[in-house]
Design a protein around this motif. Structure first.
Motif, PDB file in Angstrom:
ATOM      1  N   THR A 163       0.825  -1.210   0.000  1.00 28.36           N
ATOM      2  CA  THR A 163       0.000   0.000   0.000  1.00 28.36           C
ATOM      3  C   THR A 163       0.857   1.258   0.000  1.00 28.36           C
ATOM      4  O   THR A 163       0.548   2.254  -0.649  1.00 28.36           O
ATOM      5  CB  THR A 163      -0.910   0.010   1.242  1.00 28.36           C
ATOM      6  OG1 THR A 163      -1.716  -1.157   1.215  1.00 28.36           O
ATOM      7  CG2 THR A 163      -1.801   1.225   1.247  1.00 28.36           C
ATOM      8  N   ILE A 164       1.959   1.185   0.747  1.00 28.51           N
ATOM      9  CA  ILE A 164       2.851   2.334   0.796  1.00 28.51           C
ATOM     10  C   ILE A 164       3.420   2.599  -0.590  1.00 28.51           C
ATOM     11  O   ILE A 164       3.557   3.739  -1.022  1.00 28.51           O
ATOM     12  CB  ILE A 164       3.976   2.022   1.812  1.00 28.51           C
ATOM     13  CG1 ILE A 164       3.393   1.972   3.205  1.00 28.51           C
ATOM     14  CG2 ILE A 164       5.143   2.941   1.643  1.00 28.51           C
ATOM     15  CD1 ILE A 164       3.658   3.100   4.079  1.00 28.51           C
ATOM     16  N   VAL A 165       3.682   1.522  -1.332  1.00 25.85           N
ATOM     17  CA  VAL A 165       4.232   1.694  -2.678  1.00 25.85           C
ATOM     18  C   VAL A 165       3.218   2.365  -3.599  1.00 25.85           C
ATOM     19  O   VAL A 165       3.572   3.181  -4.444  1.00 25.85           O
ATOM     20  CB  VAL A 165       4.673   0.329  -3.247  1.00 25.85           C
ATOM     21  CG1 VAL A 165       5.112   0.474  -4.691  1.00 25.85           C
ATOM     22  CG2 VAL A 165       5.798  -0.245  -2.412  1.00 25.85           C
ATOM     23  N   ILE A 166       1.927   2.055  -3.400  1.00 24.54           N
ATOM     24  CA  ILE A 166       0.929   2.605  -4.330  1.00 24.54           C
ATOM     25  C   ILE A 166       0.746   4.102  -4.127  1.00 24.54           C
ATOM     26  O   ILE A 166       0.213   4.801  -4.994  1.00 24.54           O
ATOM     27  CB  ILE A 166      -0.414   1.847  -4.212  1.00 24.54           C
ATOM     28  CG1 ILE A 166      -1.170   1.888  -5.541  1.00 24.54           C
ATOM     29  CG2 ILE A 166      -1.276   2.417  -3.120  1.00 24.54           C
ATOM     30  CD1 ILE A 166      -2.407   1.037  -5.536  1.00 24.54           C
ATOM     31  N   ALA A 167       1.206   4.620  -2.990  1.00 24.06           N
ATOM     32  CA  ALA A 167       1.115   6.071  -2.801  1.00 24.06           C
ATOM     33  C   ALA A 167       2.075   6.797  -3.751  1.00 24.06           C
ATOM     34  O   ALA A 167       1.871   7.967  -4.058  1.00 24.06           O
ATOM     35  CB  ALA A 167       1.424   6.429  -1.353  1.00 24.06           C
TER      36      ALA A 167
END
Ligand code: HEM
Ligand SMILES: [Cu+2]
Ligand SMILES: [Cu+2]
Lengths: 607, 276
Positions: free
Chosen positions: A364-368
């Motif tokens: 999820t952090i990557v999708i930011a």
């Protein structure tokens, strides 16, 4: 692939053969039309009706939260002493409250944002912006719309069932949504909800298949994939998301429907202590996995098309090429790809293995990151522009700014340990409204102000457009920003009366301010409706290309008829050649012949 | 009145050991976000003013810059990945079962529409046979015996149940094994920064260590039906002496009841010490 070839494509001929001398009966023109523009308007009208129904539900919810225990005006008088309101007092009941919040969320997501973002813009924009006469599969297109009204009627019919509307939230987690305590084959609000959302899913799949086919096969002569406006790219990628994700949702809904209606137990474990005797062997959390496997991509289905729309609007009104065209496309594509491996961030506290929490937190952090890339590119587009503040542009800027806030609140929740406290509080409610109202709906407004002249051949009033956006922006922020704070105070979402809790008592003034904001926001939409109606009847006639924009839809007549274009379209360049040096005009439409070379990211006209 | 923009000021007082870490992590992300907010909104405001349309002005035909694109891909990645890795350590400590501390106190908890039920092992610190300790006892779960307790097991003779309230000792590792008998509920202790959904058919391990005595609230955070909003309980964090006294008293009470001996009626909330 020339437009001439398209004009003789089988689908086109077919339509005309049936039509006998090109005059279609009225119901084929307005009701069962296969013209993509008519279908787009049908989506628009239907979803606007639902927007007001869903909005009215939200206002009742807000009334209860600001004035718990005070009789609700109008509704109280309409339904005295039924299960809707407490006997004799006109206060809505907790049962009805749960139904309202379920219906509000479901209507806004499945009947407003998805049909507007995908159905309306997809239909209106694709053929016009790729320079063709209609969708590849017009008949399928018509059906994708015609599932929407029946689905809407079915979900609203829930009110008249013995249980009332569905009441398990838009996420409809079992066991709450699965055990009804009613005999097998009973239609409850929940059953009808499941059928309706299933139908909407079908509509999405049909639309998606059609969009993909059309974009790949029907582009005008000379248009390469990388000559397509970002709106089209965004809708194209959204369509892929919808086609891959929706069948999974359909499977989950079908299982839940069987649990409900036929008393299977996919999601009901052993040893429940309930009045129903139908359970055993199931796993409730399985539904959450299936649901979010679709519904996380679905939040992007609701947002990505509007990222495209906003990119086009910002470029046009900044009189500048979009900054980083390909980076924008890759960002959308990676959002879409990563979107399928982050669903577990909705389930950090659900009881799934915390090891999965770690995985989903990191993805999820990557999708930011791609979201951040898009924001920086929008800012880059404004840089050294020549910005015209039309209503469409203001709405697009509202989109960008509100999306920043929504994205940032996403970072808090993406951190699994921080999410422990804020999960299922108003912080989440704030986040979803910043991305879905502040994002998607402002994006929809931007597109509406931008393409209205092409859709209806009339100009909207810019002054009233600005007023609408101003009050919407104020109302929106007064309503939703304080919700972050409610969440931090620990205020759970989906509760009927916060005053039951001592630790929430101090938040009551905040709840009232939010409700004032909500009413302002709701009533500001009347300005939009007034503006649209006035313009339809008395509005100024639109010219072919009122915004001096580059993409192909502006080559079509102001209110294009069946078949769209009155001349052959050939594409000579990308859609973002604004302010090319050495040209007198500050725009250079895609369909205008002329040669150019590109040096160090600048376009220079030759000959 | 506190400002809406001061997020950190709105949390209820923290009373648990890891709560401080969670709040600190929230604060870190908050300051990062404040920075990003001012950067992006600042640039946007400047561009909107400086590059507004004026006569004789023209946009700048420029399609982008790959070095910038790479920079604003890599920098956020590093920043967000840092937040993620740092978060993960705290996540593991709070939720991974193999990192849970050894329990000082163990309590069983069940949610049901719209009540919280707690089972204590009593003064002997040991549960008798019940739906948690023995899978086969799950078949005995019923409305009158939600924990599926086996009345024949002597170890369970002093186990006792309380509803909509529970008590824990201060500065102790409390582990709550939680489940539900009907729909999903969520065990939310706002002051202790604890939240865990409970699922029928599965027992969740929920642990916390509270350093401050007092009376606090437990809320349900997962929509569980029309009475969801009122699915509230209170809990007391007691000094060790008070807690032991309460435990002993409740155990004695229940034993007396089981043995059919008439006991003096003791109010549920008395904490007066009483010998076993
Ligand atoms: C920067 C990107 C984003 C991140 C990191 C992010 C993260 C999250 C997380 C972790 C949750 C779950 C929170 C919880 O329930 O505890 C969540 C909920 C949600 N997000 Fe996002 N999000 C992002 C962008 C978006 C966008 C763009 C949309 C939609 C357009 C969206 C729509 C939603 C919705 C609807 C929910 C709530 C679902 C529900 O429980 O009802 N998010 N988001
Ligand atoms: Cu998500
Ligand atoms: Cu609940």
């Amino acid at each position: 692939m020339s437009t001439e070839a398209i004009a003789h494509s089988p689908s086109h001929e077919h339509v005309h053969e049936e039509a006998h001398h090109h005059v279609l009966p009225w119901y084929r023109r307005y009701l069962f039309s296969t013209d993509h523009k008519v279908i787009a308007k049908q989506f628009m009208l239907t979803s606007f009706i639902f927007l007001f129904i869903g909005g009215a539900f939200a206002l009742i919810i807000r009334w209860q939260l600001a004035y718990p225990g005070k009789p609700i005006p109008v509704i109280g008088a309409l339904f005295p002493s039924t299960w809707v309101t407490e006997p004799g007092s006109g206060i809505i009941t907790p049962e009805f409250f749960a139904q309202l919040l379920t219906m509000h969320g479901s209507i806004m997501i499945f009947f407003v944002i998805i049909p507007l973002a995908v159905g309306m813009f997809g239909n209106f924009c694709i053929p016009l912006m790729i320079g063709t006469n209609d969708m590849a599969l017009p008949r399928l297109n018509m059906w994708s719309f015609w599932l929407l009204p029946p689905a809407g009627l079915i979900i609203l019919t829930g009110f008249f069932t013995p249980s009332g509307y569905a009441a398990a939230g838009w996420t409809s987690y079992p066991p709450l949504a699965a055990q009804t305590g009613y005999p097998t084959f009973t239609f409850t609000g929940q059953t009808l909800w499941l059928i309706a959302v299933f139908l909407i899913g079908f509509s999405s799949i049909m639309g998606g298949v059609n969009y993909i086919t059309t974009v790949l096969n029907k582009r005008a002569k000379g248009m390469r994939l990388f000559d397509m406006p970002l709106t089209i790219w965004a809708i194209f990628i959204t369509a892929i998301l919808a086609v891959l994700g929706t069948p999974v949702l359909a499977a989950g809904l079908a299982m839940l429907f069987f649990d409900n209606f036929l008393h299977t137990s996919f999601f009901l474990p052993d040893n429940l202590v309930t009045s129903s005797k139908y359970f055993g062997g199931g796993q409730p959390v399985l539904f959450q996995h299936v649901f979010w496997f679709y519904s996380h991509p679905a939040v992007y289905i609701m947002l990505v098309p509007l990222m495209g729309v906003v990119s086009d609007v910002i470029s046009t009104f900044s009189r500048k090429p979009i900054f980083g065209y390909k980076a924008m496309i890759f960002a959308i594509a990676s959002i879409a790809g990563l979107g399928f491996i982050v669903w577990g961030h909705h389930m950090f506290q659900s009881g799934m293995n915390p090891l999965l929490g770690t995985t989903f937190m990191l993805s999820t952090i990557v999708i930011a990151v791609p979201s951040a890339i898009k924001v920086f590119n929008w800012l880059g587009t404004l840089w050294r522009g020549n910005i015209h503040y039309s209503a469409a542009m203001l709405s697009a800027l509202a989109f960008v700014s509100m999306f920043i806030i929504g994205g940032l609140s996403g970072v808090f929740m993406a951190s699994a340990p921080v999410d422990i406290y804020i999960h299922d509080t108003y912080f989440i409610v704030a986040h979803i409204h910043y991305v879905l109202f502040g994002g998607s709906l402002f994006g929809i407004f931007a597109g509406l102000y931008y393409w209205f002249p092409k859709m209806f051949g009339k100009m909207l009033s810019e002054t009233w457009g600005r007023r609408h956006l101003f009050w919407t922006f104020i109302g929106f922020n007064v309503c939703f920003f304080p919700m972050h704070v409610l969440g931090l105070g620990g205020h759970m979402r989906r509760i009927y009366d916060p005053n039951v809790y001592d630790f929430l008592k101090g938040l009551h003034p905040m709840n009232q301010i939010i409700t004032y904001g909500a009413f302002l926001l709701g009533f500001a939409q009347l300005i939009l409706i007034g503006n649209i109606l006035y313009s339809l009847f008395f509005g100024k006639k639109a010219s072919r290309n009122p915004w001096h924009a580059n993409s192909l839809e502006w080559a079509a007549p102001p209110h294009p008829g069946h078949g769209n274009f009155d001349s052959d379209i050939t594409v000579y360049r990308g859609p973002y050649e604004y302010s090319v040096a050495d040209r007198e005009l500050d725009y250079w439409p895609q369909w205008e012949p002329g040669k150019a070379i590109s040096i160090h990211h600048h376009t220079i006209a030759v000959d | 009145m506190k400002s809406v923009f001061d997020f950190l000021g709105w949390f209820p007082e923290n009373i648990s050991t890891f709560g401080g870490e969670l709040d600190a992590l929230f604060a870190i992300i908050w300051w990062v976000c404040v920075g990003i907010f001012f950067l992006t909104f600042g640039l946007m405001a400047i561009f909107m003013i400086v590059y507004r349309n004026r006569d004789g002005h023209r946009g700048y035909n420029y399609h982008g810059n790959n070095i910038l694109e790479i920079a604003w891909t890599i920098l956020p990645t590093i920043l967000f990945a840092g937040i993620g890795l740092y978060s993960n350590e705290i996540w593991e400590v709070t939720k991974y079962s193999n990192r849970n501390p050894k329990p000082d106190v163990e309590i069983l908890m069940l949610g049901k529409q719209f009540t919280w039920m707690f089972l204590y092992p009593g003064a002997d610190g040991k549960f008798g046979r019940n739906a948690y300790t023995d899978r086969t006892a799950r078949a005995d779960m019923s409305a009158t015996n939600p924990f599926g307790r086996d009345s024949l097991d002597p170890a369970g003779a002093d186990d006792f149940m309380v509803e909509n309230q529970f008590r824990v000792p201060v500065n102790a590792n409390v582990v709550v094994r939680g489940s539900t008998i009907d729909v999903l509920h969520s065990f939310f202790l706002p002051h202790a920064r604890v939240k865990q959904d409970v699922i029928p058919g599965t027992w969740m391990n929920i642990w916390f260590n509270i350093f401050k005595t007092g009376k606090y609230e437990l809320a349900c955070a997962e929509l569980c039906g029309s009475g969801h909003y009122a699915m509230r309980a209170e809990y007391q964090v007691l000094s060790n002496a008070d807690y032991d006294a309460w435990l002993n008293q409740k155990s004695a009470e229940i034993k007396g009841m089981n043995a059919g001996v008439a006991e003096e009626p003791a109010a549920a909330d008395t904490t007066a010490p009483k010998s076993m």
